[in-house]
Design a protein around this motif. Structure first.
Motif, PDB file in Angstrom:
ATOM      1  N   ARG A 206       0.820  -1.209   0.000  1.00 30.97           N
ATOM      2  CA  ARG A 206       0.000   0.000   0.000  1.00 30.97           C
ATOM      3  C   ARG A 206       0.863   1.273   0.000  1.00 30.97           C
ATOM      4  NH1 ARG A 206      -5.158  -1.365   0.297  1.00 30.97           N
ATOM      5  NH2 ARG A 206      -5.650   0.863   0.356  1.00 30.97           N
ATOM      6  N   ALA A 207       2.128   1.130  -0.433  1.00 29.67           N
ATOM      7  CA  ALA A 207       3.045   2.271  -0.518  1.00 29.67           C
ATOM      8  C   ALA A 207       3.136   3.017   0.811  1.00 29.67           C
ATOM      9  CB  ALA A 207       2.617   3.219  -1.640  1.00 29.67           C
ATOM     10  N   ASP A 208       3.195   2.247   1.896  1.00 24.28           N
ATOM     11  CA  ASP A 208       3.277   2.846   3.223  1.00 24.28           C
ATOM     12  C   ASP A 208       4.338   2.122   4.052  1.00 24.28           C
ATOM     13  OD1 ASP A 208       2.134   0.425   3.931  1.00 24.28           O
ATOM     14  OD2 ASP A 208       0.168   1.272   4.397  1.00 24.28           O
ATOM     15  N   ALA A 209       4.384   2.445   5.331  1.00 21.94           N
ATOM     16  CA  ALA A 209       5.423   1.890   6.200  1.00 21.94           C
ATOM     17  C   ALA A 209       5.295   0.382   6.410  1.00 21.94           C
ATOM     18  CB  ALA A 209       5.393   2.615   7.547  1.00 21.94           C
ATOM     19  N   GLU A 210       4.176  -0.202   6.037  1.00 22.03           N
ATOM     20  CA  GLU A 210       3.976  -1.645   6.168  1.00 22.03           C
ATOM     21  C   GLU A 210       4.456  -2.422   4.937  1.00 22.03           C
ATOM     22  OE1 GLU A 210       2.798  -3.094   9.034  1.00 22.03           O
ATOM     23  OE2 GLU A 210       3.088  -1.029   9.747  1.00 22.03           O
ATOM     24  N   LYS A 211       5.084  -1.722   3.996  1.00 21.22           N
ATOM     25  CA  LYS A 211       5.523  -2.374   2.759  1.00 21.22           C
ATOM     26  C   LYS A 211       6.423  -3.585   3.032  1.00 21.22           C
ATOM     27  CE  LYS A 211       8.446  -1.629  -1.306  1.00 21.22           C
ATOM     28  NZ  LYS A 211       7.739  -2.648  -2.095  1.00 21.22           N
ATOM     29  N   HIS A 212       7.385  -3.434   3.940  1.00 21.18           N
ATOM     30  CA  HIS A 212       8.331  -4.534   4.177  1.00 21.18           C
ATOM     31  C   HIS A 212       7.626  -5.754   4.761  1.00 21.18           C
ATOM     32  CE1 HIS A 212       8.057  -2.689   8.163  1.00 21.18           C
ATOM     33  NE2 HIS A 212       8.629  -3.775   8.685  1.00 21.18           N
ATOM     34  N   ARG A 213       6.591  -5.528   5.556  1.00 22.93           N
ATOM     35  CA  ARG A 213       5.858  -6.656   6.125  1.00 22.93           C
ATOM     36  C   ARG A 213       5.032  -7.360   5.050  1.00 22.93           C
ATOM     37  NH1 ARG A 213       3.595  -4.479  12.017  1.00 22.93           N
ATOM     38  NH2 ARG A 213       5.670  -3.959  12.891  1.00 22.93           N
ATOM     39  N   ALA A 214       4.418  -6.579   4.175  1.00 25.78           N
ATOM     40  CA  ALA A 214       3.658  -7.179   3.078  1.00 25.78           C
ATOM     41  C   ALA A 214       4.574  -7.997   2.173  1.00 25.78           C
ATOM     42  CB  ALA A 214       2.951  -6.090   2.277  1.00 25.78           C
ATOM     43  N   ASP A 215       5.738  -7.427   1.853  1.00 20.93           N
ATOM     44  CA  ASP A 215       6.693  -8.152   1.010  1.00 20.93           C
ATOM     45  C   ASP A 215       7.147  -9.444   1.676  1.00 20.93           C
ATOM     46  OD1 ASP A 215       6.475  -6.072  -0.766  1.00 20.93           O
ATOM     47  OD2 ASP A 215       8.425  -5.183  -0.299  1.00 20.93           O
ATOM     48  N   ALA A 216       7.423  -9.368   2.977  1.00 24.42           N
ATOM     49  CA  ALA A 216       7.888 -10.553   3.713  1.00 24.42           C
ATOM     50  C   ALA A 216       6.817 -11.630   3.779  1.00 24.42           C
ATOM     51  CB  ALA A 216       8.318 -10.146   5.127  1.00 24.42           C
ATOM     52  N   ALA A 217       5.559 -11.243   3.696  1.00 20.16           N
ATOM     53  CA  ALA A 217       4.460 -12.203   3.760  1.00 20.16           C
ATOM     54  C   ALA A 217       4.156 -12.846   2.402  1.00 20.16           C
ATOM     55  CB  ALA A 217       3.214 -11.516   4.301  1.00 20.16           C
ATOM     56  N   GLY A 218       4.924 -12.502   1.372  1.00 18.79           N
ATOM     57  CA  GLY A 218       4.733 -13.107   0.057  1.00 18.79           C
ATOM     58  C   GLY A 218       3.819 -12.343  -0.877  1.00 18.79           C
ATOM     59  N   SER A 219       3.562 -11.073  -0.557  1.00 18.55           N
ATOM     60  CA  SER A 219       2.617 -10.309  -1.373  1.00 18.55           C
ATOM     61  C   SER A 219       3.147 -10.047  -2.783  1.00 18.55           C
ATOM     62  CB  SER A 219       2.277  -8.979  -0.701  1.00 18.55           C
ATOM     63  OG  SER A 219       3.430  -8.160  -0.596  1.00 18.55           O
ATOM     64  N   GLN A 220       4.458  -9.902  -2.932  1.00 17.00           N
ATOM     65  CA  GLN A 220       5.008  -9.635  -4.260  1.00 17.00           C
ATOM     66  C   GLN A 220       4.789 -10.814  -5.201  1.00 17.00           C
ATOM     67  OE1 GLN A 220       9.136  -8.371  -3.888  1.00 17.00           O
ATOM     68  NE2 GLN A 220       8.503  -6.231  -3.984  1.00 17.00           N
ATOM     69  N   LYS A 221       5.031 -12.022  -4.708  1.00 22.33           N
ATOM     70  CA  LYS A 221       4.842 -13.209  -5.542  1.00 22.33           C
ATOM     71  C   LYS A 221       3.381 -13.345  -5.971  1.00 22.33           C
ATOM     72  CE  LYS A 221       5.799 -18.200  -5.636  1.00 22.33           C
ATOM     73  NZ  LYS A 221       4.450 -18.694  -5.923  1.00 22.33           N
ATOM     74  N   ARG A 222       2.477 -13.158  -5.041  1.00 20.04           N
ATOM     75  CA  ARG A 222       1.047 -13.245  -5.353  1.00 20.04           C
ATOM     76  C   ARG A 222       0.647 -12.166  -6.352  1.00 20.04           C
ATOM     77  NH1 ARG A 222      -3.502 -15.766  -6.551  1.00 20.04           N
ATOM     78  NH2 ARG A 222      -5.386 -14.714  -5.775  1.00 20.04           N
ATOM     79  N   ALA A 223       1.116 -10.937  -6.153  1.00 23.30           N
ATOM     80  CA  ALA A 223       0.777  -9.848  -7.054  1.00 23.30           C
ATOM     81  C   ALA A 223       1.320 -10.108  -8.460  1.00 23.30           C
ATOM     82  CB  ALA A 223       1.330  -8.525  -6.515  1.00 23.30           C
ATOM     83  N   ALA A 224       2.542 -10.622  -8.535  1.00 23.22           N
ATOM     84  CA  ALA A 224       3.139 -10.926  -9.839  1.00 23.22           C
ATOM     85  C   ALA A 224       2.351 -12.014 -10.562  1.00 23.22           C
ATOM     86  CB  ALA A 224       4.594 -11.352  -9.663  1.00 23.22           C
ATOM     87  N   GLU A 225       1.913 -13.015  -9.820  1.00 24.19           N
ATOM     88  CA  GLU A 225       1.129 -14.098 -10.427  1.00 24.19           C
ATOM     89  C   GLU A 225      -0.209 -13.590 -10.947  1.00 24.19           C
ATOM     90  OE1 GLU A 225       1.011 -16.866  -7.215  1.00 24.19           O
ATOM     91  OE2 GLU A 225       2.942 -17.794  -7.734  1.00 24.19           O
TER      92      GLU A 225
END
Length: 286
Positions: A206-225
């Motif tokens: 969400r382009a906020d301070a929680e970005k690193h937590r979202a990334d660590a939870a696998g959000s990038q892989k899901r978004a890319a898929e």
């Protein structure tokens, strides 16, 4: 005569984005440009398309330069940039997909004593590809898609209260996502034969301070898929041009990793000639 191979160029920035698209492509072979840029080209099952897939790295200037190189080399019929992005709107959630109706380059402007005066630069996505996307996502119940402008900036945004976030909301308030490459790729496609081009972004944070937590939870892989799935669905809807084939300068695999050129051209590079060279078509072959 060479086999008809209508080609679409799919660009990514990161390895996980490349892997998400690559999973849909079969019978892949690697092609190497004379300057070292590599693509994998393979067949997209269930369509007439061959996909040339490239991982460019991050940044709009890099994307523009390499997209131009790849377009001139491969002569594709369409270009996609398929990647992840940060959300700029409350209703654009992690896991959603944003299809770029247009792309803003956000850093253009003039600094004055009264403040920064924006000089907006925007390029529209292809209407044909956008319409194919709108049709495709109607039959994708697991995908929540938004058709919105996308902002491109040379920044990783991880602070919802930052000055640049306030600038975006003030000057580009209809943008649904922020990323780093789309404007470069779209500009290159526009300047090279005005190719159909579209930016498709899966939302990973969400382009906020929680970005690193979202990334660590696998959000990038899901978004890319999700972004890759929408791209594939678009290509099931969008048809190659009638009679399209390998262009006269499309590359083919060579034993030493280089490329040869087909179509109506014979490769005379390295030869010396002292007059005109002529030829003729005979017996259905060239």
């Amino acid at each position: 005569m060479q086999e008809t191979r209508p080609t679409v160029l799919v660009l990514t920035a990161l390895p996980l984005e490349y892997a998400a698209v690559r999973a849909h492509v079969e019978e892949r072979e690697e092609l190497v440009h004379r300057d070292g840029t590599r693509v994998e080209k393979g067949r997209l099952p269930g369509t007439s398309w061959y996909v040339a897939l490239a991982e460019l790295g991050m940044g709009a200037e890099r994307a523009a330069a390499l997209t131009t190189q790849l377009v001139n080399w491969l002569r594709p019929e369409a270009v996609f940039f398929v990647s992840v992005a940060g959300s700029l709107k409350d209703d654009v959630e992690i896991g959603d997909v944003v299809v770029g109706t247009q792309v803003y380059e956000i850093h253009g402007g003039k600094q004055t004593p009264e403040g920064f005066l924006v000089r907006p630069k925007a390029l529209p996505g292809s209407l044909a590809l956008e319409q194919a996307a709108r049709s495709a996502v109607r039959d994708m119940p697991d995908v929540r898609a938004h058709f919105l402008p996308i902002a491109t900036g040379d920044v990783v945004l991880a602070d919802a209260g930052s000055e640049i976030t306030r600038f975006l909301r003030r000057s580009y308030n209809d943008a649904g996502a922020i990323e780093m490459e789309g404007s470069g790729a779209l500009l290159a496609a526009h300047l090279n034969s005005q190719l159909n081009a579209l930016v498709i972004r899966g939302i990973s944070d969400r382009a906020d301070a929680e970005k690193h937590r979202a990334d660590a939870a696998g959000s990038q892989k899901r978004a890319a898929e999700q972004a890759a799935a929408v791209t594939v669905a678009v290509l099931h809807k969008h048809r190659p041009r009638e009679g399209s084939s390998d262009s006269e300068e499309s590359p083919h695999r060579h034993g030493d990793g280089g490329a040869t050129y087909g179509g109506d051209h014979i490769d005379f590079r390295g030869g010396t000639f002292h007059g005109p060279v002529t030829g003729k078509q005979s017996g259905g072959q060239r």
